[in-house]
Design an enzyme around this catalytic site. Structure first.
Site, short mmCIF file in Angstrom:
data_model
loop_
_atom_site.label_atom_id
_atom_site.label_comp_id
_atom_site.label_asym_id
_atom_site.label_seq_id
_atom_site.Cartn_x
_atom_site.Cartn_y
_atom_site.Cartn_z
N ASP A 149 -3.68 -8.33 -47.96
CA ASP A 149 -4.79 -8.33 -47.01
C ASP A 149 -4.70 -9.52 -46.06
OD1 ASP A 149 -5.79 -6.11 -48.28
OD2 ASP A 149 -7.11 -7.28 -49.60
N1 URA Z 1 -5.09 -6.60 -53.97
C1 URA Z 1 -6.02 -6.89 -53.04
O1 URA Z 1 -7.20 -6.60 -53.21
N2 URA Z 1 -5.62 -7.49 -51.90
C2 URA Z 1 -4.35 -7.84 -51.67
O2 URA Z 1 -4.04 -8.41 -50.62
C3 URA Z 1 -3.38 -7.55 -52.66
C4 URA Z 1 -3.78 -6.93 -53.80
#
Ligand code: URA
Length: 243
Positions: free
Chosen positions: A101
């Site tokens: 993310d």
């Molecule tokens: N899980 C998440 O919620 N975000 C990420 O960036 C990676 C794994």
């Protein structure tokens, strides 16, 4: 082995759709023979000629980036935000292996090797991804068991995970939790915690398989060594042959 249209597209010569058109109209030769079948598989050893031009197969490259916060994990962003590709100086058509993310930091692999990327991402290959999450509150023993056994996200249970509470901070009422999973569903870690009523305040991917962030500050990257790449291939093959 990869599909012919994919190899042509990845050579940078044209898009995948146009490559398909070139194949079906008889403009593509593999080792001197016209191939019109779209599913035709080729390997690195095949000579591919498109409209009389031999395609240049790119050398495969593999990078490990310590992704900073505030960078998007795509090859380009229509809102003009900085992408992980902008951080790496390489003219090859590399792309991220899976996603982190915008606000997640840590280990991200990038490559131009499509088959490798797909294999690394496929949950059946059970490549460990270790996340460190700072969450609000303290996990109850029941919630730890739930995370380990799998929680329901969008009607589908997550597979077994490893969970370790690394630290609890009574003053700020937060905990640091290590979660090891091998799936890569969208926002998986955040959703796993939120399914139990916890909010992820900070998230970092600390490790993928044996690859960690040692020696890399935020935003820094390095090429994987040939030994590391072969070790990953060995891991993937072991998983495949144990199924
Ligand atoms: N899980 C998440 O919620 N975000 C990420 O960036 C990676 C794994």
């Amino acid at each position: 082995m990869e599909r012919l249209q994919k190899v042509i597209a990845e050579s940078g010569m044209t898009s995948r759709r146009k490559a398909e058109g070139l194949i079906t109209s008889g403009k593509v030769k593999v080792d001197g023979k016209v191939i019109t079948e779209l599913g035709f598989k080729v390997s690195d050893n095949n000579e591919i000629v498109v409209d009389g031009v031999k395609i240049n197969k790119e050398d495969k490259v593999y990078y490990l980036l310590n992704k900073p916060r505030g960078v998007i994990t795509t090859t380009n962003d229509d809102k003009g935000r900085k992408t992980v590709i902008d951080l790496i100086s390489d003219d090859k058509r590399i792309y991220p292996v899976g996603r982190l993310d915008y606000d997640t930091t840590g280990v991200l692999l990038l490559t131009n090797d499509g088959e490798f990327a797909n294999n690394m991402m496929h949950p059946k290959n059970e490549i460990d991804k270790v996340y460190i999450a700072k969450i609000n509150g303290f996990l109850t023993p029941k919630d730890i068991i739930a995370l380990k056994n799998g929680v329901i996200i969008d009607n589908v249970k997550t597979s077994k995970a490893r969970v370790k509470v690394r630290k609890v901070d009574k003053d700020t009422h937060t905990s640091i939790v290590e979660l090891t999973i091998h799936e890569g569903r969208n926002h998986q870690v955040k959703n796993m915690f939120s399914s139990l009523g916890y909010e992820v305040l900070k998230l970092k991917r600390e490790r993928i398989a044996f690859l960690d962030l040692k020696g890399l500050n935020s935003g820094e990257y390095r090429r994987l060594t040939p030994k590391e790449v072969s070790k990953l291939y060995v891991l993937l093959n072991e998983k495949k042959s144990s199924k």
